[in-house]
Design a protein around this motif. Sequence first.
Motif, PDB file in Angstrom:
ATOM      1  N   PHE A   2     -22.764  -7.712-140.694  1.00  9.89           N
ATOM      2  CA  PHE A   2     -22.474  -8.925-139.944  1.00  9.89           C
ATOM      3  C   PHE A   2     -22.261 -10.092-140.890  1.00  9.89           C
ATOM      4  CE2 PHE A   2     -24.602  -6.401-136.765  1.00  9.89           C
ATOM      5  CZ  PHE A   2     -23.915  -6.713-135.603  1.00  9.89           C
ATOM      6  N   LYS A   3     -21.289 -10.916-140.568  1.00 12.03           N
ATOM      7  CA  LYS A   3     -21.122 -12.174-141.277  1.00 12.03           C
ATOM      8  C   LYS A   3     -22.075 -13.155-140.621  1.00 12.03           C
ATOM      9  CE  LYS A   3     -17.909 -15.850-142.304  1.00 12.03           C
ATOM     10  NZ  LYS A   3     -16.598 -16.431-142.066  1.00 12.03           N
ATOM     11  N   ILE A   4     -22.765 -13.939-141.429  1.00 17.87           N
ATOM     12  CA  ILE A   4     -23.741 -14.892-140.895  1.00 17.87           C
ATOM     13  C   ILE A   4     -23.178 -16.302-140.978  1.00 17.87           C
ATOM     14  CG2 ILE A   4     -26.031 -15.877-141.204  1.00 17.87           C
ATOM     15  CD1 ILE A   4     -26.976 -13.149-142.108  1.00 17.87           C
ATOM     16  N   ALA A  35     -30.647 -11.241-145.347  1.00 19.59           N
ATOM     17  CA  ALA A  35     -29.982 -10.081-145.962  1.00 19.59           C
ATOM     18  C   ALA A  35     -30.154  -8.848-145.077  1.00 19.59           C
ATOM     19  CB  ALA A  35     -30.549  -9.826-147.358  1.00 19.59           C
ATOM     20  N   PHE A  36     -31.367  -8.648-144.554  1.00 16.77           N
ATOM     21  CA  PHE A  36     -31.600  -7.526-143.634  1.00 16.77           C
ATOM     22  C   PHE A  36     -30.732  -7.677-142.387  1.00 16.77           C
ATOM     23  CE2 PHE A  36     -36.176  -6.786-145.255  1.00 16.77           C
ATOM     24  CZ  PHE A  36     -35.747  -5.840-146.168  1.00 16.77           C
ATOM     25  N   MET A  37     -30.648  -8.905-141.858  1.00 19.20           N
ATOM     26  CA  MET A  37     -29.875  -9.145-140.643  1.00 19.20           C
ATOM     27  C   MET A  37     -28.392  -8.860-140.862  1.00 19.20           C
ATOM     28  SD  MET A  37     -31.782 -12.604-139.325  1.00 19.20           S
ATOM     29  CE  MET A  37     -30.750 -12.847-137.880  1.00 19.20           C
ATOM     30  N   SER A  38     -27.892  -9.209-142.011  1.00 17.57           N
ATOM     31  CA  SER A  38     -26.491  -8.960-142.320  1.00 17.57           C
ATOM     32  C   SER A  38     -26.185  -7.465-142.331  1.00 17.57           C
ATOM     33  CB  SER A  38     -26.144  -9.574-143.676  1.00 17.57           C
ATOM     34  OG  SER A  38     -24.833  -9.259-144.035  1.00 17.57           O
ATOM     35  N   ALA A  39     -27.130  -6.681-142.824  1.00 14.86           N
ATOM     36  CA  ALA A  39     -26.919  -5.239-142.961  1.00 14.86           C
ATOM     37  C   ALA A  39     -27.317  -4.453-141.712  1.00 14.86           C
ATOM     38  CB  ALA A  39     -27.706  -4.718-144.156  1.00 14.86           C
ATOM     39  N   LEU A  46     -37.837  -6.965-139.160  1.00 13.68           N
ATOM     40  CA  LEU A  46     -37.341  -8.145-138.453  1.00 13.68           C
ATOM     41  C   LEU A  46     -37.982  -8.326-137.076  1.00 13.68           C
ATOM     42  CD1 LEU A  46     -33.530  -7.882-139.268  1.00 13.68           C
ATOM     43  CD2 LEU A  46     -35.179  -9.498-140.249  1.00 13.68           C
ATOM     44  N   HIS A  47     -38.430  -7.237-136.462  1.00 16.94           N
ATOM     45  CA  HIS A  47     -39.026  -7.297-135.116  1.00 16.94           C
ATOM     46  C   HIS A  47     -38.118  -8.068-134.158  1.00 16.94           C
ATOM     47  CE1 HIS A  47     -42.843  -5.662-136.572  1.00 16.94           C
ATOM     48  NE2 HIS A  47     -42.705  -6.468-137.604  1.00 16.94           N
ATOM     49  N   THR A  48     -36.829  -7.823-134.243  1.00 17.33           N
ATOM     50  CA  THR A  48     -35.847  -8.557-133.444  1.00 17.33           C
ATOM     51  C   THR A  48     -36.030  -8.273-131.961  1.00 17.33           C
ATOM     52  OG1 THR A  48     -34.252  -8.533-135.253  1.00 17.33           O
ATOM     53  CG2 THR A  48     -33.373  -8.882-133.049  1.00 17.33           C
ATOM     54  N   HIS A  49     -36.006  -9.340-131.172  1.00 16.98           N
ATOM     55  CA  HIS A  49     -36.095  -9.200-129.721  1.00 16.98           C
ATOM     56  C   HIS A  49     -35.409 -10.389-129.055  1.00 16.98           C
ATOM     57  CE1 HIS A  49     -39.652 -11.493-130.965  1.00 16.98           C
ATOM     58  NE2 HIS A  49     -39.538 -12.122-129.807  1.00 16.98           N
ATOM     59  N   ASN A  84     -17.191 -14.702-133.340  1.00 10.61           N
ATOM     60  CA  ASN A  84     -16.203 -13.630-133.535  1.00 10.61           C
ATOM     61  C   ASN A  84     -16.914 -12.286-133.656  1.00 10.61           C
ATOM     62  OD1 ASN A  84     -13.964 -15.497-133.749  1.00 10.61           O
ATOM     63  ND2 ASN A  84     -14.799 -16.038-135.743  1.00 10.61           N
ATOM     64  N   LYS A  85     -16.152 -11.218-133.593  1.00  7.10           N
ATOM     65  CA  LYS A  85     -16.719  -9.887-133.764  1.00  7.10           C
ATOM     66  C   LYS A  85     -17.358  -9.777-135.147  1.00  7.10           C
ATOM     67  CE  LYS A  85     -14.081  -6.970-130.712  1.00  7.10           C
ATOM     68  NZ  LYS A  85     -13.344  -5.727-130.596  1.00  7.10           N
ATOM     69  N   ALA A  86     -18.430  -9.030-135.215  1.00 12.11           N
ATOM     70  CA  ALA A  86     -19.162  -8.771-136.465  1.00 12.11           C
ATOM     71  C   ALA A  86     -19.709 -10.051-137.083  1.00 12.11           C
ATOM     72  CB  ALA A  86     -18.308  -7.997-137.454  1.00 12.11           C
ATOM     73  N   GLU A  87     -19.994 -11.047-136.243  1.00 15.08           N
ATOM     74  CA  GLU A  87     -20.594 -12.292-136.705  1.00 15.08           C
ATOM     75  C   GLU A  87     -21.833 -12.601-135.875  1.00 15.08           C
ATOM     76  OE1 GLU A  87     -16.987 -15.076-138.358  1.00 15.08           O
ATOM     77  OE2 GLU A  87     -17.740 -15.459-136.351  1.00 15.08           O
ATOM     78  N   ILE A  88     -22.797 -13.223-136.524  1.00 16.99           N
ATOM     79  CA  ILE A  88     -23.925 -13.801-135.801  1.00 16.99           C
ATOM     80  C   ILE A  88     -24.054 -15.248-136.251  1.00 16.99           C
ATOM     81  CG2 ILE A  88     -25.164 -11.637-135.443  1.00 16.99           C
ATOM     82  CD1 ILE A  88     -27.016 -12.401-137.740  1.00 16.99           C
ATOM     83  N   THR A  89     -24.545 -16.075-135.348  1.00 16.50           N
ATOM     84  CA  THR A  89     -24.723 -17.487-135.639  1.00 16.50           C
ATOM     85  C   THR A  89     -26.209 -17.809-135.609  1.00 16.50           C
ATOM     86  OG1 THR A  89     -22.576 -18.057-134.708  1.00 16.50           O
ATOM     87  CG2 THR A  89     -24.166 -19.846-134.924  1.00 16.50           C
ATOM     88  N   ILE A  90     -26.707 -18.333-136.715  1.00 15.31           N
ATOM     89  CA  ILE A  90     -28.103 -18.743-136.806  1.00 15.31           C
ATOM     90  C   ILE A  90     -28.214 -20.104-136.117  1.00 15.31           C
ATOM     91  CG2 ILE A  90     -30.028 -19.245-138.347  1.00 15.31           C
ATOM     92  CD1 ILE A  90     -28.965 -16.319-138.479  1.00 15.31           C
TER      93      ILE A  90
END
Length: 97
Positions: A2-4, A35-39, A46-49, A84-90
Amino acid sequence: MFKIRFTEEADDQFLRLHQSKDKKVQFKAIGKALAFMSADLRHPSLHTHKFDEMEFPFGGDVFESYAQNKTAGAYRIFWTYGPNKAEITILAITPHP
């Protein structure tokens, strides 16, 4: 992968952490988490929820990922998919209350 991207607010928070002499550990933890989030957004550390207490202004879901855990004032990263696709926004980088 993912692009951040960062909102202006999140970029300011990240910059303040980088410039703070007493927040070097937190800055390093945020960098590692990003870095973990990008990969791999599902990396176990990360315990993402989904974060139901906040809604992205454009109707998307907001997620919370851990940069630190089991630490007083542990830092969290709030983000959403896109624009966009393959992107996340912090959206925000904040200490846990």
